[in-house]
Design a protein around this motif. Structure first.
Motif, PDB file in Angstrom:
ATOM      1  N   PRO A 506       0.822  -1.200   0.000  1.00  8.97           N
ATOM      2  CA  PRO A 506       0.000   0.000   0.000  1.00  8.97           C
ATOM      3  C   PRO A 506       0.860   1.256   0.000  1.00  8.97           C
ATOM      4  O   PRO A 506       2.073   1.151   0.174  1.00  8.97           O
ATOM      5  CB  PRO A 506      -0.781  -0.114   1.314  1.00  8.97           C
ATOM      6  N   PRO A 507       0.244   2.445  -0.167  1.00  8.97           N
ATOM      7  CA  PRO A 507       1.016   3.677  -0.082  1.00  8.97           C
ATOM      8  C   PRO A 507       1.748   3.744   1.260  1.00  8.97           C
ATOM      9  O   PRO A 507       1.230   3.257   2.257  1.00  8.97           O
ATOM     10  CB  PRO A 507      -0.050   4.768  -0.172  1.00  8.97           C
ATOM     11  N   PRO A 508       2.935   4.296   1.303  1.00  8.64           N
ATOM     12  CA  PRO A 508       3.655   4.379   2.578  1.00  8.64           C
ATOM     13  C   PRO A 508       2.891   5.218   3.582  1.00  8.64           C
ATOM     14  O   PRO A 508       2.112   6.088   3.211  1.00  8.64           O
ATOM     15  CB  PRO A 508       4.978   5.051   2.190  1.00  8.64           C
ATOM     16  N   PRO A 509       3.062   4.942   4.868  1.00  8.92           N
ATOM     17  CA  PRO A 509       2.330   5.697   5.880  1.00  8.92           C
ATOM     18  C   PRO A 509       2.721   7.161   5.850  1.00  8.92           C
ATOM     19  O   PRO A 509       3.801   7.514   5.383  1.00  8.92           O
ATOM     20  CB  PRO A 509       2.745   5.025   7.199  1.00  8.92           C
ATOM     21  N   PRO A 510       1.868   8.027   6.360  1.00  8.35           N
ATOM     22  CA  PRO A 510       2.085   9.461   6.199  1.00  8.35           C
ATOM     23  C   PRO A 510       3.356   9.975   6.844  1.00  8.35           C
ATOM     24  O   PRO A 510       3.895  10.985   6.429  1.00  8.35           O
ATOM     25  CB  PRO A 510       0.844  10.091   6.844  1.00  8.35           C
ATOM     26  N   GLY A 511       3.887   9.288   7.849  1.00  8.18           N
ATOM     27  CA  GLY A 511       5.102   9.756   8.467  1.00  8.18           C
ATOM     28  C   GLY A 511       6.334   9.582   7.604  1.00  8.18           C
ATOM     29  O   GLY A 511       7.416  10.060   7.937  1.00  8.18           O
ATOM     30  N   ASP A 512       6.216   8.876   6.479  1.00  3.37           N
ATOM     31  CA  ASP A 512       7.369   8.555   5.654  1.00  3.37           C
ATOM     32  C   ASP A 512       7.580   9.526   4.502  1.00  3.37           C
ATOM     33  O   ASP A 512       8.387   9.264   3.614  1.00  3.37           O
ATOM     34  CB  ASP A 512       7.218   7.144   5.067  1.00  3.37           C
ATOM     35  N   GLY A 513       6.862  10.620   4.452  1.00  3.73           N
ATOM     36  CA  GLY A 513       7.040  11.526   3.332  1.00  3.73           C
ATOM     37  C   GLY A 513       6.390  12.866   3.578  1.00  3.73           C
ATOM     38  O   GLY A 513       5.706  13.081   4.565  1.00  3.73           O
ATOM     39  N   SER A 514       6.620  13.795   2.674  1.00  2.00           N
ATOM     40  CA  SER A 514       6.003  15.110   2.742  1.00  2.00           C
ATOM     41  C   SER A 514       5.251  15.342   1.440  1.00  2.00           C
ATOM     42  O   SER A 514       5.240  14.502   0.549  1.00  2.00           O
ATOM     43  CB  SER A 514       7.079  16.187   2.938  1.00  2.00           C
ATOM     44  N   GLY A 515       4.658  16.503   1.314  1.00  8.57           N
ATOM     45  CA  GLY A 515       3.864  16.812   0.137  1.00  8.57           C
ATOM     46  C   GLY A 515       2.418  16.982   0.511  1.00  8.57           C
ATOM     47  O   GLY A 515       1.950  16.499   1.547  1.00  8.57           O
ATOM     48  N   GLY A 516       1.669  17.697  -0.352  1.00 13.06           N
ATOM     49  CA  GLY A 516       0.286  17.986  -0.059  1.00 13.06           C
ATOM     50  C   GLY A 516      -0.575  16.758   0.116  1.00 13.06           C
ATOM     51  O   GLY A 516      -1.529  16.768   0.907  1.00 13.06           O
ATOM     52  N   ASN A 517      -0.244  15.669  -0.613  1.00 17.80           N
ATOM     53  CA  ASN A 517      -1.035  14.447  -0.469  1.00 17.80           C
ATOM     54  C   ASN A 517      -0.859  13.831   0.908  1.00 17.80           C
ATOM     55  O   ASN A 517      -1.818  13.362   1.530  1.00 17.80           O
ATOM     56  CB  ASN A 517      -0.701  13.444  -1.572  1.00 17.80           C
ATOM     57  N   TYR A 518       0.389  13.825   1.425  1.00 17.66           N
ATOM     58  CA  TYR A 518       0.620  13.324   2.778  1.00 17.66           C
ATOM     59  C   TYR A 518       0.000  14.229   3.824  1.00 17.66           C
ATOM     60  O   TYR A 518      -0.583  13.756   4.814  1.00 17.66           O
ATOM     61  CB  TYR A 518       2.120  13.189   3.035  1.00 17.66           C
ATOM     62  N   ILE A 519       0.139  15.524   3.642  1.00 16.22           N
ATOM     63  CA  ILE A 519      -0.445  16.469   4.596  1.00 16.22           C
ATOM     64  C   ILE A 519      -1.953  16.272   4.672  1.00 16.22           C
ATOM     65  O   ILE A 519      -2.547  16.265   5.759  1.00 16.22           O
ATOM     66  CB  ILE A 519      -0.091  17.910   4.194  1.00 16.22           C
ATOM     67  N   PHE A 520      -2.586  16.091   3.521  1.00 21.76           N
ATOM     68  CA  PHE A 520      -4.036  15.867   3.484  1.00 21.76           C
ATOM     69  C   PHE A 520      -4.404  14.635   4.305  1.00 21.76           C
ATOM     70  O   PHE A 520      -5.341  14.661   5.112  1.00 21.76           O
ATOM     71  CB  PHE A 520      -4.493  15.710   2.039  1.00 21.76           C
ATOM     72  N   LEU A 521      -3.671  13.536   4.105  1.00 23.78           N
ATOM     73  CA  LEU A 521      -3.998  12.306   4.839  1.00 23.78           C
ATOM     74  C   LEU A 521      -3.783  12.478   6.340  1.00 23.78           C
ATOM     75  O   LEU A 521      -4.603  12.028   7.154  1.00 23.78           O
ATOM     76  CB  LEU A 521      -3.164  11.139   4.319  1.00 23.78           C
ATOM     77  N   HIS A 522      -2.673  13.128   6.724  1.00 23.44           N
ATOM     78  CA  HIS A 522      -2.441  13.416   8.139  1.00 23.44           C
ATOM     79  C   HIS A 522      -3.623  14.152   8.745  1.00 23.44           C
ATOM     80  O   HIS A 522      -4.149  13.773   9.795  1.00 23.44           O
ATOM     81  CB  HIS A 522      -1.204  14.304   8.279  1.00 23.44           C
ATOM     82  N   LEU A 523      -4.027  15.243   8.104  1.00 26.25           N
ATOM     83  CA  LEU A 523      -5.087  16.077   8.662  1.00 26.25           C
ATOM     84  C   LEU A 523      -6.428  15.355   8.638  1.00 26.25           C
ATOM     85  O   LEU A 523      -7.254  15.516   9.549  1.00 26.25           O
ATOM     86  CB  LEU A 523      -5.168  17.399   7.903  1.00 26.25           C
ATOM     87  N   PHE A 524      -6.659  14.570   7.614  1.00 29.07           N
ATOM     88  CA  PHE A 524      -7.874  13.759   7.504  1.00 29.07           C
ATOM     89  C   PHE A 524      -8.033  12.892   8.754  1.00 29.07           C
ATOM     90  O   PHE A 524      -9.095  12.898   9.405  1.00 29.07           O
ATOM     91  CB  PHE A 524      -7.752  12.890   6.242  1.00 29.07           C
ATOM     92  N   ILE A 525      -6.977  12.138   9.101  1.00 28.30           N
ATOM     93  CA  ILE A 525      -7.047  11.219  10.235  1.00 28.30           C
ATOM     94  C   ILE A 525      -6.994  11.962  11.566  1.00 28.30           C
ATOM     95  O   ILE A 525      -7.775  11.688  12.484  1.00 28.30           O
ATOM     96  CB  ILE A 525      -5.901  10.183  10.156  1.00 28.30           C
ATOM     97  N   ASP A 526      -6.067  12.925  11.693  1.00 24.56           N
ATOM     98  CA  ASP A 526      -5.915  13.647  12.962  1.00 24.56           C
ATOM     99  C   ASP A 526      -7.198  14.358  13.367  1.00 24.56           C
ATOM    100  O   ASP A 526      -7.565  14.379  14.545  1.00 24.56           O
ATOM    101  CB  ASP A 526      -4.794  14.678  12.852  1.00 24.56           C
TER     102      ASP A 526
END
Length: 586
Positions: A506-526
């Motif tokens: 699957p896509p790597p977990p959000p802690g493993d990268g930066s970028g708007g797509n990762y930020i979106f997923l972080h904020l989605f879950i948080d």
């Protein structure tokens, strides 16, 4: 059934509630935040009530009575903060559970009376790394009347009532006795039992008045190796199946996806899809698009795909969330023995899929059906992702109860989050094209929603004020999903796009990268963990803003505000009246 029907219809009464700090009367036509209609049968509807949640976020955080105490625990800090904030005695608060996250810690409590918890008067508190409170949600109440704490009717009688009204059977899950707030400001004592009807795809938590014997409310838990599967970034079978080897995230699934069964079948630690076995250690069942979905080969192909996608989503969400669906939690806390059970081509109906989300510790359940023309929903990844995301959002909001997306507005956002997650995981570049859900199962390029999700207000005109004329959760969900589609586009435009997100399975977990797509997923879950029980669009928006402060120091504040404001959720938006305003400095 006649008396039961009369009883349930009598529940449709005016809305009045009192919080522990302020009394309000809900405005006419603004019941989305407090009520939800449950259609039990064709001629039987029950309207359930949840006290409106207040919600506050506190940017860098505020002190609480034990902020400076080196010996305080999350439980003692939570109880002292709520007691002082709401000016209630600590005996009126029961600590239920907590989750220690990488950025914030979250605690969940219930209001109590005579030692008995309230089912729908709850609160949640979030603390940052500095032990300051950054978010607080509460639906605590001051009732006009409260029933005696000793039941007058037996549990057996309550179960009989619930089974008869809800047309199902008690599933032997341990019953409880809990208080329930009604919308006339009274509080009743209830026997709480779970009722299931697998043939009808129904699963309810029933609240039976422990003095009158009447059903007064219900929670609906159902919202509507090598694998040959569609990559998680694909949507429909025509994009091509691939052999995907060892896709598991070993942090989220440290012993793999089959740790409870070896590698012999699609029944593992996180997800259980019975009867499909491995061939020489692999799950390779080619789809024959010329044959009916019910053929053995196509059934196996659908089961393997559903198993792969659901496990991928489990692993994706794992590092940023709690209350996961797992048989074994590996000593990391939370209730276990609750994997997702997936039924492919279920006999309960056609043209549908749903996901049941009971509390942490009980298995969730997919029900998949095939449509006319016959196309299996388990072979369309956006449908699988949509349903599994119901499990994520229902579990995280409210701290694992499965009870906190039950109002019309909150239930609508539940549908929206599910569409938004399907949209998110299918991006393979920085482009943000219009997104259509359900093209394969409907055999139509228009899919199953009223509009494509789009950054163009011409293509998709939905905005916050659109909810004024909407009463169905999927339609309300389209407003929220389209808002999040615009949020994703804004974050990618501002922060770029990390290609790793779309190139691994699957896509790597959000802690493993930066970028708007990762930020979106972080904020989605948080934000799910921050928001109150039964959130509104406005409180969910505020949770996103606070989530960015907690994790990124508010670096994306203006981007987030502009995205919300572009769809009417700017500063001052309330009661489905748009605002395009953003804070000063943005």
């Amino acid at each position: 059934m006649g008396n039961h029907t009369k009883l349930l219809r009598s529940v449709l009464v005016a809305i009045v509630y009192a919080s522990a700090t302020i009394a309000l009367v809900a405005a006419p036509g603004n019941k989305h935040a407090t009520h939800r209609d449950l259609l039990i049968k064709k001629d039987l509807k029950i309207t359930v009530f949840h006290p409106e949640s207040s919600f506050g976020t506190f940017d860098q955080g505020i002190e609480h009575p034990l902020s400076k105490s080196s010996s305080s625990t999350i439980e003692s800090s939570t109880l002292s903060f709520i007691a002082s904030r709401l000016k209630v005695d600590s005996s009126a608060i029961k600590f239920r559970t907590s989750h220690l996250g990488e950025i914030t810690s979250h605690a969940y409590v219930s209001q109590v009376h005579d030692g008995i918890s309230f089912a729908n008067a709850v609160a949640n508190v979030a603390f940052n790394r500095g032990n300051k409170v950054v978010a607080f949600g509460s639906s605590f109440v001051t009732p006009k009347t409260i029933a005696p704490s000793t039941p007058a009717i037996t549990l057996k009688a309550a179960i009989t009532t619930a089974e008869n009204v809800l047309d199902g059977k008690f599933n032997d899950h341990p019953p409880t006795v809990e208080y329930l707030v009604k919308d006339d400001e009274s509080v009743v004592l209830t026997h709480v039992v779970q009722i299931q009807n697998d043939a009808a795809g129904a699963w309810y938590q029933a609240f039976v008045d422990a003095h009158s014997g009447e059903l007064v409310s219900a929670v609906n838990f159902v919202t509507d190796v090598t694998y040959l599967a569609l990559p998680i970034t694909s949507e429909v079978p025509t994009q091509g199946f691939q052999n995907i080897t060892n896709p598991q995230d070993m942090t989220a699934s440290p012993f793999g996806w089959h740790s409870t069964t070896g590698t012999t079948n699609t029944s593992g630690n996180n997800v259980q899809v019975p009867t499909t076995s491995a061939l020489n250690g692999n799950f390779i069942y080619p789809l024959d698009p010329t044959a009916a979905p019910t053929t053995t080969g196509n059934m196996n192909a659908a089961r393997v795909n559903a198993f792969y996608v659901a496990n991928s989503l489990h692993d994706l969400a794992y590092r940023s969330s709690a209350f996961n669906f797992q048989t074994n939690n590996f000593g990391k806390g939370g209730a276990q023995n609750d994997p997702v059970t997936i039924s492919v081509q279920d006999k309960a109906g056609t043209n549908n899929a749903d996901f049941a989300t009971p509390p942490d510790g009980q298995s969730g359940m997919f029900l998949w059906t095939f449509s006319l023309p016959q196309r299996d929903g388990a072979l369309e990844n956006d449908i699988v992702t949509h349903e599994f995301t119901h499990g994520i959002t229902n579990r995280i909001t409210g701290g694992g109860t499965g009870r906190c997306l039950q109002t019309t507005e909150a239930g609508g956002m539940g549908e929206g989050w599910s569409d938004a997650m399907a949209n998110l995981v299918e991006h393979t570049s920085s482009a943000v094209p219009d997104y259509v859900l359900g093209q394969y199962v409907t055999n139509s390029p228009a899919g199953i929603r009223t509009h494509p999700y789009s950054t163009s207000a011409t293509t998709n005109p939905l905005r916050y004020s659109s909810i004024k004329t909407l009463n169905e959760v999927h339609n309300i969900g389209e407003v929220w999903a389209n808002t999040l589609h615009n949020m994703y586009a804004a974050l990618v435009a501002a922060r770029g796009w990390n290609p790793l997100f779309g190139t691994t399975n699957p896509p790597p977990p959000p802690g493993d990268g930066s970028g708007g797509n990762y930020i979106f997923l972080h904020l989605f879950i948080d934000a799910l963990a921050l928001q109150p029980c039964n959130p509104t669009f406005v409180s969910a928006r505020d949770a996103w803003i606070q989530a960015d402060v907690n994790r990124f120091g508010g670096a994306n504040k203006c981007t987030i505000w502009h995205a919300f404001a572009s769809r009417g959720l700017g500063v001052g938006a309330a009661n489905f009246v748009d605002s395009s305003a953003v804070p000063s400095g943005c």
